[in-house]
Scaffold this active site. Structure first.
Site, PDB file in Angstrom:
ATOM      1  N   CYS A  99      13.188  30.396 -47.755  1.00 21.24           N
ATOM      2  CA  CYS A  99      12.840  29.318 -48.717  1.00 21.24           C
ATOM      3  C   CYS A  99      12.224  28.080 -47.746  1.00 21.24           C
ATOM      4  O   CYS A  99      12.958  28.286 -46.489  1.00 21.24           O
ATOM      5  CB  CYS A  99      13.935  29.011 -49.448  1.00 21.24           C
ATOM      6  SG  CYS A  99      13.737  27.464 -50.471  1.00 21.24           S
TER       7      CYS A  99
ATOM      8  N   THR B 155      13.707  25.087 -47.964  1.00 16.18           N
ATOM      9  CA  THR B 155      14.892  24.690 -47.583  1.00 16.18           C
ATOM     10  C   THR B 155      15.556  25.200 -46.173  1.00 16.18           C
ATOM     11  O   THR B 155      15.724  24.538 -45.478  1.00 16.18           O
ATOM     12  CB  THR B 155      15.722  24.869 -48.532  1.00 16.18           C
ATOM     13  OG1 THR B 155      15.416  24.273 -49.868  1.00 16.18           O
ATOM     14  CG2 THR B 155      17.203  24.355 -48.227  1.00 16.18           C
TER      15      THR B 155
ATOM     16  N   HIS C 103      13.424  23.717 -43.335  1.00 14.60           N
ATOM     17  CA  HIS C 103      14.027  22.625 -43.084  1.00 14.60           C
ATOM     18  C   HIS C 103      15.366  22.407 -42.328  1.00 14.60           C
ATOM     19  O   HIS C 103      15.557  21.910 -41.534  1.00 14.60           O
ATOM     20  CB  HIS C 103      14.404  21.474 -44.419  1.00 14.60           C
ATOM     21  CG  HIS C 103      13.209  21.054 -44.865  1.00 14.60           C
ATOM     22  ND1 HIS C 103      12.391  19.916 -44.526  1.00 14.60           N
ATOM     23  CD2 HIS C 103      12.534  21.517 -46.215  1.00 14.60           C
ATOM     24  CE1 HIS C 103      11.452  19.716 -45.494  1.00 14.60           C
ATOM     25  NE2 HIS C 103      11.477  20.863 -46.383  1.00 14.60           N
TER      26      HIS C 103
ATOM     27  N   HIS D 257      19.781  31.372 -49.364  1.00 14.09           N
ATOM     28  CA  HIS D 257      20.292  31.174 -51.029  1.00 14.09           C
ATOM     29  C   HIS D 257      19.378  32.149 -51.967  1.00 14.09           C
ATOM     30  O   HIS D 257      19.800  32.215 -52.893  1.00 14.09           O
ATOM     31  CB  HIS D 257      20.330  29.901 -51.420  1.00 14.09           C
ATOM     32  CG  HIS D 257      19.147  29.029 -51.340  1.00 14.09           C
ATOM     33  ND1 HIS D 257      18.560  28.436 -50.365  1.00 14.09           N
ATOM     34  CD2 HIS D 257      17.946  28.774 -52.250  1.00 14.09           C
ATOM     35  CE1 HIS D 257      17.447  28.016 -50.372  1.00 14.09           C
ATOM     36  NE2 HIS D 257      17.090  28.167 -51.797  1.00 14.09           N
ATOM     37  N   GLU D 258      18.394  32.709 -51.331  1.00 16.96           N
ATOM     38  CA  GLU D 258      17.481  33.512 -52.208  1.00 16.96           C
ATOM     39  C   GLU D 258      18.026  34.944 -51.929  1.00 16.96           C
ATOM     40  O   GLU D 258      17.568  35.353 -50.786  1.00 16.96           O
ATOM     41  CB  GLU D 258      15.989  33.370 -52.047  1.00 16.96           C
ATOM     42  CG  GLU D 258      15.597  31.752 -52.355  1.00 16.96           C
ATOM     43  CD  GLU D 258      14.066  31.442 -52.118  1.00 16.96           C
ATOM     44  OE1 GLU D 258      13.563  32.291 -51.696  1.00 16.96           O
ATOM     45  OE2 GLU D 258      13.676  30.495 -52.365  1.00 16.96           O
TER      46      GLU D 258
ATOM     47  N   CYS E  77      31.434  22.882 -59.590  1.00 15.78           N
ATOM     48  CA  CYS E  77      33.034  23.137 -59.433  1.00 15.78           C
ATOM     49  C   CYS E  77      33.920  23.428 -60.542  1.00 15.78           C
ATOM     50  O   CYS E  77      34.903  24.055 -60.186  1.00 15.78           O
ATOM     51  CB  CYS E  77      33.623  21.506 -59.005  1.00 15.78           C
ATOM     52  SG  CYS E  77      33.480  20.273 -60.374  1.00 15.78           S
TER      53      CYS E  77
ATOM     54  N   CYS F 215      34.872  18.993 -62.899  1.00 17.55           N
ATOM     55  CA  CYS F 215      34.546  17.587 -63.076  1.00 17.55           C
ATOM     56  C   CYS F 215      34.288  17.502 -64.605  1.00 17.55           C
ATOM     57  O   CYS F 215      33.961  18.518 -65.297  1.00 17.55           O
ATOM     58  CB  CYS F 215      33.360  17.112 -62.207  1.00 17.55           C
ATOM     59  SG  CYS F 215      31.789  18.068 -62.540  1.00 17.55           S
TER      60      CYS F 215
ATOM     61  N   CYS G 232      31.170  19.649 -65.675  1.00 14.55           N
ATOM     62  CA  CYS G 232      31.383  21.011 -65.615  1.00 14.55           C
ATOM     63  C   CYS G 232      32.084  21.332 -66.993  1.00 14.55           C
ATOM     64  O   CYS G 232      31.906  22.302 -67.737  1.00 14.55           O
ATOM     65  CB  CYS G 232      32.099  21.433 -64.551  1.00 14.55           C
ATOM     66  SG  CYS G 232      30.984  21.754 -63.190  1.00 14.55           S
TER      67      CYS G 232
ATOM     68  N   CYS H 245      26.705  18.921 -62.018  1.00  8.33           N
ATOM     69  CA  CYS H 245      28.046  18.854 -61.779  1.00  8.33           C
ATOM     70  C   CYS H 245      27.948  17.714 -60.443  1.00  8.33           C
ATOM     71  O   CYS H 245      27.003  17.686 -59.501  1.00  8.33           O
ATOM     72  CB  CYS H 245      28.355  20.244 -61.031  1.00  8.33           C
ATOM     73  SG  CYS H 245      29.971  20.261 -59.760  1.00  8.33           S
TER      74      CYS H 245
END
Length: 169
Positions: A25, A27, A30, A50-51, A80, A83, A86, A94
């Site tokens: 990605c 990201t 970066h 993360h993909e 989380c 909170c 959530c 979140c």
């Protein structure tokens, strides 16, 4: 890079996934450059990515809706669960969100652990490669839905996976 990291163990509410496919990605680019955004949001040392899609090979305590052998993709934002947002059905905002592949080890590894609640079951007819595109597709579709473009003239700048999804939406 390292090739000798131990296989993580699935903790309470987590699953261990054998990664079959992971996509790169923007990201991740970066993070590779270690730019200002990465320095602010990522905690080194860490495993990016993360993909992804893969198979569950172990489940931790308290996992009820996933089992060994399930084919899954994952959510990149890990809520989380405790909170105010959530507990009021607003986990998408979140206040303690963790970013899979930024401040939680990600999927550029053979195995990854992730909360079972952040996984999506895959239909057996869907390839792992297609499932890797769920996260960027979600970003493109969400952006189009939020913009409500019907009857408007719009510009989609860039036709990577997110832009291509936005064009098709």
């Amino acid at each position: 890079y390292r090739t000798d990291l131990p296989v993580p163990e699935a903790g309470r509410g987590e699953v261990l996934v054998k990664v079959h496919c992971a996509a790169v990605c923007g990201t991740d680019l970066h993070i590779m450059d270690w730019d200002a955004w990465s320095q602010k949001h990522c905690k080194a040392p860490m495993i990016p990515g993360h993909e992804m899609a893969g198979d569950i090979v172990a489940v931790g305590p308290d996992v009820k809706n996933r089992k060994v052998g399930d084919r899954v993709s994952c959510e990149s934002h890990i809520a989380c669960g405790t909170c105010y947002f959530c507990t009021h059905g607003l986990a998408h905002i979140c206040q303690n969100v963790k970013l899979f592949g930024c401040n939680v080890d990600g999927s550029f590894a053979e195995y990854v652990k992730i909360p079972a609640s952040a996984t999506f079951l895959l239909n057996n007819a869907l390839s792992y490669e297609a499932a890797c595109m769920f996260e960027p597709m979600g970003a493109g579709v969400h952006g189009v839905e939020a913009a409500e473009p019907a009857g408007k003239t719009v510009l989609i700048s860039g036709c990577g996976p997110i832009g291509l999804t936005a064009v098709s939406a």
